[in-house]
Design a protein around this motif. Sequence first.
Motif, PDB file in Angstrom:
ATOM      1  N   ILE A 128      50.753 -19.181  24.192  1.00 20.24           N
ATOM      2  CA  ILE A 128      50.338 -19.171  25.598  1.00 20.24           C
ATOM      3  C   ILE A 128      50.740 -20.513  26.196  1.00 20.24           C
ATOM      4  CG2 ILE A 128      48.406 -18.956  27.205  1.00 20.24           C
ATOM      5  CD1 ILE A 128      46.889 -17.440  25.017  1.00 20.24           C
ATOM      6  N   HIS A 129      51.680 -20.495  27.114  1.00 23.70           N
ATOM      7  CA  HIS A 129      52.165 -21.712  27.756  1.00 23.70           C
ATOM      8  C   HIS A 129      51.292 -22.021  28.969  1.00 23.70           C
ATOM      9  CE1 HIS A 129      55.853 -21.975  25.312  1.00 23.70           C
ATOM     10  NE2 HIS A 129      55.892 -20.660  25.411  1.00 23.70           N
ATOM     11  N   LEU A 130      50.456 -23.062  28.850  1.00 27.58           N
ATOM     12  CA  LEU A 130      49.494 -23.363  29.904  1.00 27.58           C
ATOM     13  C   LEU A 130      50.174 -23.866  31.169  1.00 27.58           C
ATOM     14  CD1 LEU A 130      46.792 -25.142  27.719  1.00 27.58           C
ATOM     15  CD2 LEU A 130      46.912 -22.743  28.369  1.00 27.58           C
ATOM     16  N   SER A 131      51.179 -24.709  31.027  1.00 32.73           N
ATOM     17  CA  SER A 131      51.819 -25.305  32.196  1.00 32.73           C
ATOM     18  C   SER A 131      52.677 -24.310  32.961  1.00 32.73           C
ATOM     19  CB  SER A 131      52.671 -26.513  31.781  1.00 32.73           C
ATOM     20  OG  SER A 131      53.683 -26.119  30.882  1.00 32.73           O
ATOM     21  N   LYS A 132      53.140 -23.261  32.272  1.00 30.68           N
ATOM     22  CA  LYS A 132      54.034 -22.288  32.902  1.00 30.68           C
ATOM     23  C   LYS A 132      53.337 -20.970  33.224  1.00 30.68           C
ATOM     24  CE  LYS A 132      57.981 -24.103  30.282  1.00 30.68           C
ATOM     25  NZ  LYS A 132      59.026 -23.769  29.269  1.00 30.68           N
ATOM     26  N   ASN A 133      52.075 -20.827  32.771  1.00 28.98           N
ATOM     27  CA  ASN A 133      51.342 -19.579  32.970  1.00 28.98           C
ATOM     28  C   ASN A 133      52.128 -18.369  32.450  1.00 28.98           C
ATOM     29  OD1 ASN A 133      49.286 -20.992  34.089  1.00 28.98           O
ATOM     30  ND2 ASN A 133      49.368 -20.036  36.102  1.00 28.98           N
ATOM     31  N   CYS A 134      52.685 -18.513  31.242  1.00 28.20           N
ATOM     32  CA  CYS A 134      53.430 -17.401  30.659  1.00 28.20           C
ATOM     33  C   CYS A 134      53.100 -17.296  29.176  1.00 28.20           C
ATOM     34  CB  CYS A 134      54.927 -17.547  30.882  1.00 28.20           C
ATOM     35  SG  CYS A 134      55.695 -18.913  29.984  1.00 28.20           S
ATOM     36  N   VAL A 135      53.452 -16.140  28.600  1.00 25.40           N
ATOM     37  CA  VAL A 135      53.088 -15.832  27.213  1.00 25.40           C
ATOM     38  C   VAL A 135      54.317 -15.288  26.494  1.00 25.40           C
ATOM     39  CG1 VAL A 135      51.626 -14.402  25.737  1.00 25.40           C
ATOM     40  CG2 VAL A 135      50.726 -15.268  27.906  1.00 25.40           C
ATOM     41  N   GLU A 136      54.440 -15.641  25.232  1.00 28.21           N
ATOM     42  CA  GLU A 136      55.498 -15.047  24.415  1.00 28.21           C
ATOM     43  C   GLU A 136      54.925 -14.674  23.057  1.00 28.21           C
ATOM     44  OE1 GLU A 136      58.426 -17.836  22.421  1.00 28.21           O
ATOM     45  OE2 GLU A 136      57.828 -19.081  24.130  1.00 28.21           O
ATOM     46  N   ARG A 137      55.473 -13.626  22.478  1.00 27.45           N
ATOM     47  CA  ARG A 137      55.088 -13.244  21.122  1.00 27.45           C
ATOM     48  C   ARG A 137      56.335 -12.945  20.319  1.00 27.45           C
ATOM     49  NH1 ARG A 137      50.513  -8.972  18.778  1.00 27.45           N
ATOM     50  NH2 ARG A 137      50.930  -9.537  16.604  1.00 27.45           N
ATOM     51  N   HIS A 172      53.436  -4.187  17.038  1.00 29.42           N
ATOM     52  CA  HIS A 172      53.113  -5.207  16.032  1.00 29.42           C
ATOM     53  C   HIS A 172      52.037  -4.674  15.083  1.00 29.42           C
ATOM     54  CE1 HIS A 172      55.352  -8.400  18.141  1.00 29.42           C
ATOM     55  NE2 HIS A 172      54.894  -7.848  19.254  1.00 29.42           N
ATOM     56  N   ASP A 173      52.209  -4.921  13.799  1.00 26.93           N
ATOM     57  CA  ASP A 173      51.216  -4.478  12.816  1.00 26.93           C
ATOM     58  C   ASP A 173      49.908  -5.236  12.974  1.00 26.93           C
ATOM     59  OD1 ASP A 173      52.981  -2.640  11.722  1.00 26.93           O
ATOM     60  OD2 ASP A 173      53.779  -4.094  10.279  1.00 26.93           O
ATOM     61  N   ARG A 174      50.005  -6.535  13.237  1.00 30.24           N
ATOM     62  CA  ARG A 174      48.794  -7.355  13.389  1.00 30.24           C
ATOM     63  C   ARG A 174      48.402  -7.387  14.859  1.00 30.24           C
ATOM     64  NH1 ARG A 174      49.478 -12.840  11.887  1.00 30.24           N
ATOM     65  NH2 ARG A 174      47.325 -12.940  11.170  1.00 30.24           N
ATOM     66  N   LYS A 175      47.172  -6.987  15.139  1.00 27.71           N
ATOM     67  CA  LYS A 175      46.678  -6.903  16.500  1.00 27.71           C
ATOM     68  C   LYS A 175      45.860  -8.147  16.851  1.00 27.71           C
ATOM     69  CE  LYS A 175      48.409  -2.763  16.316  1.00 27.71           C
ATOM     70  NZ  LYS A 175      49.760  -2.504  16.844  1.00 27.71           N
ATOM     71  N   PHE A 176      45.984  -8.568  18.114  1.00 31.50           N
ATOM     72  CA  PHE A 176      45.278  -9.776  18.552  1.00 31.50           C
ATOM     73  C   PHE A 176      44.039  -9.454  19.391  1.00 31.50           C
ATOM     74  CE2 PHE A 176      44.813 -13.597  21.341  1.00 31.50           C
ATOM     75  CZ  PHE A 176      44.584 -14.531  20.338  1.00 31.50           C
ATOM     76  N   LEU A 177      44.066  -8.383  20.157  1.00 32.46           N
ATOM     77  CA  LEU A 177      42.942  -8.027  21.019  1.00 32.46           C
ATOM     78  C   LEU A 177      42.204  -6.820  20.446  1.00 32.46           C
ATOM     79  CD1 LEU A 177      44.446  -8.407  24.605  1.00 32.46           C
ATOM     80  CD2 LEU A 177      43.034 -10.031  23.338  1.00 32.46           C
ATOM     81  N   HIS A 178      40.877  -6.899  20.393  1.00 31.81           N
ATOM     82  CA  HIS A 178      40.063  -5.851  19.794  1.00 31.81           C
ATOM     83  C   HIS A 178      38.857  -5.554  20.676  1.00 31.81           C
ATOM     84  CE1 HIS A 178      42.413  -6.685  16.146  1.00 31.81           C
ATOM     85  NE2 HIS A 178      42.219  -7.961  16.461  1.00 31.81           N
ATOM     86  N   THR A 179      38.476  -4.280  20.729  1.00 27.38           N
ATOM     87  CA  THR A 179      37.327  -3.847  21.524  1.00 27.38           C
ATOM     88  C   THR A 179      36.116  -3.633  20.625  1.00 27.38           C
ATOM     89  OG1 THR A 179      38.734  -2.745  23.160  1.00 27.38           O
ATOM     90  CG2 THR A 179      36.435  -2.051  23.045  1.00 27.38           C
ATOM     91  N   VAL A 180      34.986  -4.189  21.038  1.00 27.86           N
ATOM     92  CA  VAL A 180      33.708  -3.877  20.404  1.00 27.86           C
ATOM     93  C   VAL A 180      33.032  -2.886  21.338  1.00 27.86           C
ATOM     94  CG1 VAL A 180      31.510  -4.762  19.576  1.00 27.86           C
ATOM     95  CG2 VAL A 180      33.572  -6.170  19.374  1.00 27.86           C
ATOM     96  N   HIS A 181      33.076  -1.622  20.992  1.00 26.57           N
ATOM     97  CA  HIS A 181      32.728  -0.552  21.907  1.00 26.57           C
ATOM     98  C   HIS A 181      31.329  -0.716  22.502  1.00 26.57           C
ATOM     99  CE1 HIS A 181      36.355   1.717  21.161  1.00 26.57           C
ATOM    100  NE2 HIS A 181      36.196   1.536  19.854  1.00 26.57           N
ATOM    101  N   ARG A 201      48.319  -3.331  25.293  1.00 30.01           N
ATOM    102  CA  ARG A 201      49.599  -2.643  25.134  1.00 30.01           C
ATOM    103  C   ARG A 201      50.763  -3.632  25.245  1.00 30.01           C
ATOM    104  NH1 ARG A 201      48.524   1.316  28.249  1.00 30.01           N
ATOM    105  NH2 ARG A 201      49.453   0.505  30.169  1.00 30.01           N
ATOM    106  N   LYS A 202      50.662  -4.567  26.172  1.00 31.20           N
ATOM    107  CA  LYS A 202      51.726  -5.549  26.361  1.00 31.20           C
ATOM    108  C   LYS A 202      51.810  -6.523  25.187  1.00 31.20           C
ATOM    109  CE  LYS A 202      51.795  -5.632  31.440  1.00 31.20           C
ATOM    110  NZ  LYS A 202      51.677  -6.486  32.653  1.00 31.20           N
ATOM    111  N   LEU A 203      50.656  -6.896  24.641  1.00 25.27           N
ATOM    112  CA  LEU A 203      50.622  -7.917  23.587  1.00 25.27           C
ATOM    113  C   LEU A 203      50.841  -7.349  22.185  1.00 25.27           C
ATOM    114  CD1 LEU A 203      47.598 -10.166  24.622  1.00 25.27           C
ATOM    115  CD2 LEU A 203      50.007 -10.745  24.792  1.00 25.27           C
ATOM    116  N   ASP A 204      50.191  -6.200  21.899  1.00 27.93           N
ATOM    117  CA  ASP A 204      50.091  -5.746  20.516  1.00 27.93           C
ATOM    118  C   ASP A 204      50.962  -4.548  20.165  1.00 27.93           C
ATOM    119  OD1 ASP A 204      48.298  -7.709  19.774  1.00 27.93           O
ATOM    120  OD2 ASP A 204      46.528  -6.519  20.280  1.00 27.93           O
ATOM    121  N   GLU A 205      51.439  -3.822  21.165  1.00 28.96           N
ATOM    122  CA  GLU A 205      52.211  -2.619  20.863  1.00 28.96           C
ATOM    123  C   GLU A 205      53.476  -2.977  20.081  1.00 28.96           C
ATOM    124  OE1 GLU A 205      54.185   0.108  23.940  1.00 28.96           O
ATOM    125  OE2 GLU A 205      52.233   1.046  23.588  1.00 28.96           O
TER     126      GLU A 205
END
Length: 225
Positions: free
Chosen positions: A135-144, A206-215, A200-204
């Motif tokens: 997460i690039h703070l100065s550029k407000n952008c993300v890469e994976r 990829h085998d390892r997921k970063f965002l998870h829902t606690v229902h 969907r944008k971050l984890d689709e």
Amino acid sequence: MKILIVDKDLPFAMRLTNELISIGHTSNIYSNCKQAYDASLNISHDLIIINIDYIGDESSIFVESFNKIQSIPIIVTSQNGELETKIYHLKAGAVDYVVKPVDFEEFIARVKLQLRKIHHQSAPTSKLVFDDLIIHLSKNCVERNGKLINLTKQEFATLLYLARRKGELVTREELFENVWGNSNLNSSNLINVAIRRLRRKLDEGHDRKFLHTVHGIGYIAEYRD
């Protein structure tokens, strides 16, 4: 460097802008926190100078919530010189608290001090790294995995808030109050849809997921296989 000024007192804001120009810095002036918050997501700033009137007012809430999602230092100005109010906002994340009317020579010296600290610390705090997610703070952008991910400003702010709380359960109420600026959960499905789109944008793919829902409760950001 660029400074974000949030103050309804236009003569003060203009005087401050001129003083900043004289030492080689630019600024953007906003009279309300909503405009300032939107600007902070779209324009890179190095320092925020915001006026508050009392604990719990719109600007005061801005200081508390903004500090949780971004690392930009905040100087508070106010005609309220009560010790309790000063301590409250310093604990909330402000780096300085200056009582009006200000002595501009002293005030600019305080601003210079904070800008020097930013200059020395900017390199290590310019990004957050979570394995292959950056997460690039100065550029407000993300890469994976080296690939740039296009996020809306709301998605970026949401991800940043969750990432800063890595491994912690963040409730929907917290996201509404601190990121979305709305504690009304009558439309709670709205945030579910937003998180689903962000995941969907971050984890689709990829085998390892970063965002998870606690229902029924909220969300956790951390890598899981």
